[in-house]
Design a protein around this motif. Sequence first.
Motif, PDB file in Angstrom:
ATOM      1  N   ARG A   1      -0.473  -3.476   5.890  1.00 16.25           N
ATOM      2  CA  ARG A   1       0.325  -4.290   4.978  1.00 16.25           C
ATOM      3  C   ARG A   1       0.725  -3.471   3.757  1.00 16.25           C
ATOM      4  N   SER A   2       1.830  -3.847   3.172  1.00 16.99           N
ATOM      5  CA  SER A   2       2.292  -3.195   1.948  1.00 16.99           C
ATOM      6  C   SER A   2       1.610  -3.844   0.755  1.00 16.99           C
ATOM      7  N   SER A   3       1.002  -3.017  -0.104  1.00 15.30           N
ATOM      8  CA  SER A   3       0.213  -3.515  -1.224  1.00 15.30           C
ATOM      9  C   SER A   3       1.090  -3.708  -2.453  1.00 15.30           C
ATOM     10  N   SER A   4       0.707  -4.674  -3.280  1.00  9.71           N
ATOM     11  CA  SER A   4       1.370  -4.916  -4.557  1.00  9.71           C
ATOM     12  C   SER A   4       0.452  -4.659  -5.743  1.00  9.71           C
ATOM     13  N   THR A   5      -0.870  -4.793  -5.564  1.00  7.44           N
ATOM     14  CA  THR A   5      -1.827  -4.510  -6.624  1.00  7.44           C
ATOM     15  C   THR A   5      -3.186  -4.259  -5.998  1.00  7.44           C
ATOM     16  N   VAL A   6      -4.045  -3.529  -6.715  1.00  9.95           N
ATOM     17  CA  VAL A   6      -5.385  -3.200  -6.229  1.00  9.95           C
ATOM     18  C   VAL A   6      -6.386  -3.411  -7.351  1.00  9.95           C
TER      19      VAL A   6
END
Length: 917
Positions: A232-237
Amino acid sequence: MTESKDLTSRRRRKHTRKKPSWKLSAPQGGALVNVAPVFSADHRYLAVLSALELRLYAVHTRQCVARVPIDEAYFAVDLYVDASAELTSEGFPKVWIAKRNGICIFVDWKSEGPKSINLNGQGVQRIHKIIGLVDESRTFVLAVSDGVHDSDISIARVSADGSNPPSTLIQVNKANLLSLSHSKSHFIFRSLQSTKHSKKTGSGATEVLTVGKFVDSASFQTIVSTTIERGRSSSTVAISDGGIVAVGSVTGVIDLYYPVTDAESSNASQLEYRQSSKGYAIRTLKWHLDPVRALSFSLDGNYLLSGGNEKVLLFWQLDTGNIQFLPRLPGPITNIVVDNTSTTYAFSLGNNNEDMILLAATDLDARLRVSSINASYNDLPPLSLARANMSAKEQLTSASLKLLNLNKEAKRSRGIVSKILDGAEISLPNFTIFPSAIHSFTSQTPQQQASKQCLYWYFPTRTDAQIQIYDPLRGEQVAVQSVVRTLQLGKVLFEEAIPDPIITQLSLSADSQWMVTVDETTTQPIDDLLSKADVQINLKFWADDSASNEGAVGWKLVSQITSPHGPNVPVAAVAAAPQTYHRGQAFITACHGGGLRLWRPRFPRVQSRQIEWSARYAMDPSYESSITGQFLAFSAGAQQEQPDVSLAWASDASILLLGTGSDIYMIAVPTQRSGSFEVVRCLSGVVGSPIRGLGLIETDIIVLSECRLTVYDLLHDDVAWSANIGYTPKGSKALIAYGESSFAVAVNYASKTSSNLMLVSNVYVFSHKSPVPMHVVQHSRPIAAVHRVPSRSQQQFTFIDTDKMIYTLSGPDAAIATEHLKDVAVDYKTERVVEQEIAIDEEPGAGVSAILHPKSGKFTLPAKKNAETTAISEDSARANVVLNTSVIDTVFAGPEYALGDLNGVFDKLLGVIGQKE
């Protein structure tokens, strides 16, 4: 020859000595910087960075206790509180600010100002985050890059004084997300890398998470525990102190990876085994429908906080799987910060960080709210393609270019933009912010009596149908006035289809004791009803309620009128009466067709009853001519075109000016003797383009139209002077402000540099007697609104730019300014023509004209003419008379046309046609 030079130099010295000075104040207000706030180690203070200063708030008292101005604070990328260092003499923590250009700023809370350390000499060109600081050796541990490959982020140890060479602890290529745990013992990178799986499938780069930890906080020795490949493409960690990794995706799914690190296993073989065997478990949390924008763990790692565009703060209890919600927040959640005791949460709201709210973990009650200017900026339309010779593909690409977001599209469309600017002599559309108002009143509270007068800006917000009252001096929100009761505060995703009520008009009375607002509410799309296109329009009158509110700014609703001009007829303009008319307690509203309503209060004899506002006099869009007796319309096709409508009162309240379309109507204001509006005169063909703004100074009408700034002299019945300003879009009435003897105009235009397209602006201060600007302010950002500041001794104007910064332009005293106007006229006739570029505006009827070039933002004035050249030019002009619309317009500009004398008009027209040599 020598004597003439001496006389000229003496005259110049005389003008220089008398020339009054204009001063521009330091910027005020400003938006909050996109940097997460930080708590002090003892949880007593919270540091918040704005575009102009660093503020320190006391958590318990909810007050700002210290401010330090910061230059170019919008370049900041991180705030760091040095917990190991001693407190300052004021008891405040030591705060460091990291800028992306390789500069670290140490904030001194005293008056000396901040101290900066430039790390460019140590090989640091870009700073992404401050990880640690060793005070004894003044060594920074930073996440940096070389400035050329900004995605290649490395954790490096840098000495501030250059005593030790920089050393790289770890480097991750093509990284775009970096997060640290609360104690900064663990770190995580998100990067795009080519892996074996991606090469097999041919899917390009795969998202890889690099998780590591610091073995020793003194030496910051790092080890990489594992790498995680994601689909999946991440937006925040986010990562906890225990090594649990939380990754928010663009689809709204939150993935938990734990435990990816183990404090007990520091053996290399064990680490390698854990990497190869993927020694971690995966857990999925699902609630968000939009991308997750903020994640943060509690201090003990038992709770995970998440937020996004839904405007809902979620508390995930990881042990039990229960979820708690805090819905209906004022905006999208972009940052979440947990203090060192897990008792207080601070999070940023809004796409542009409009608000910062401090919550208590016990009751989730707001302890503190810091707001920037929440003005509703209108989006810019695309560039005009009227004169640009482009293909259909180029037009489609340019039409999608949004000037408010030039950074994303500039590289792709820079060639097209340059082609437009080179091929068309037009300026870019203006930034507009409307409506907004300034509230000026004398403070009655003992704490503010020293400041005698307070000036507040009123900003209708984009959502929630509220008015933000903002104090630019303190840079804080004073109050929020709710205009419409609505449930739109923090509406969630399924409620996005419900339209928000919008505030379209706002005006304050001359004594600031009354406020009038106009709000519109569209029909909710519940069913496919016949009335789905209906709009409910409410006109509301508010009374100042600061006396019963312990001196705080507040308004009490007095009267509400639904559909003041008829069903589905919007209110296009509102004008407050001057102090000379009914003590300033009156308002006039106008609709798009030109219909007028005069509103005045009714004071009851019994004090317990409420004051009511009602329409005393009315005028329909079609009025009866006092000369011919026929019914005429204000503007042909006005209902279909819906042009800008402008209202202006004379200072003695005898005449009301109504501007609609390209016509100006002079209307007699009703009195006790004359109980109705009466159109005295119609000025047609004066400006030749749609009117944006209208004002009256003494006997001169100042008109800002679509393409021209015009000053019309009522005594001589002619255009005194005019200036071509390029193009102004609809709704630009806030770009001009009228004073008692001068007025200010803001002009936004494009400035091309070698590598970029910049939107800049100029503010011109004019006297209505001369086309020579009294003062010019060159501004590096577009201007959204200009207002006049009421002042008896000085001429003052204030303006706000698109970065939400407010400036005040203060002029000289009225007596000095009057003397300077004489010098300006002499200077213009004798010497200024030699210095300025010569250009003649050949518009008939314009006595003195000027041209404002939209590219450069500079004025050019007409050339000096002596008696011989004037006679020759007049004779040559009479030899061949060319009939055009400008010449014919002068025929209908005299008093004969106003009186309806057709014979006089006919004779005047024959005189123009029959000119002989």
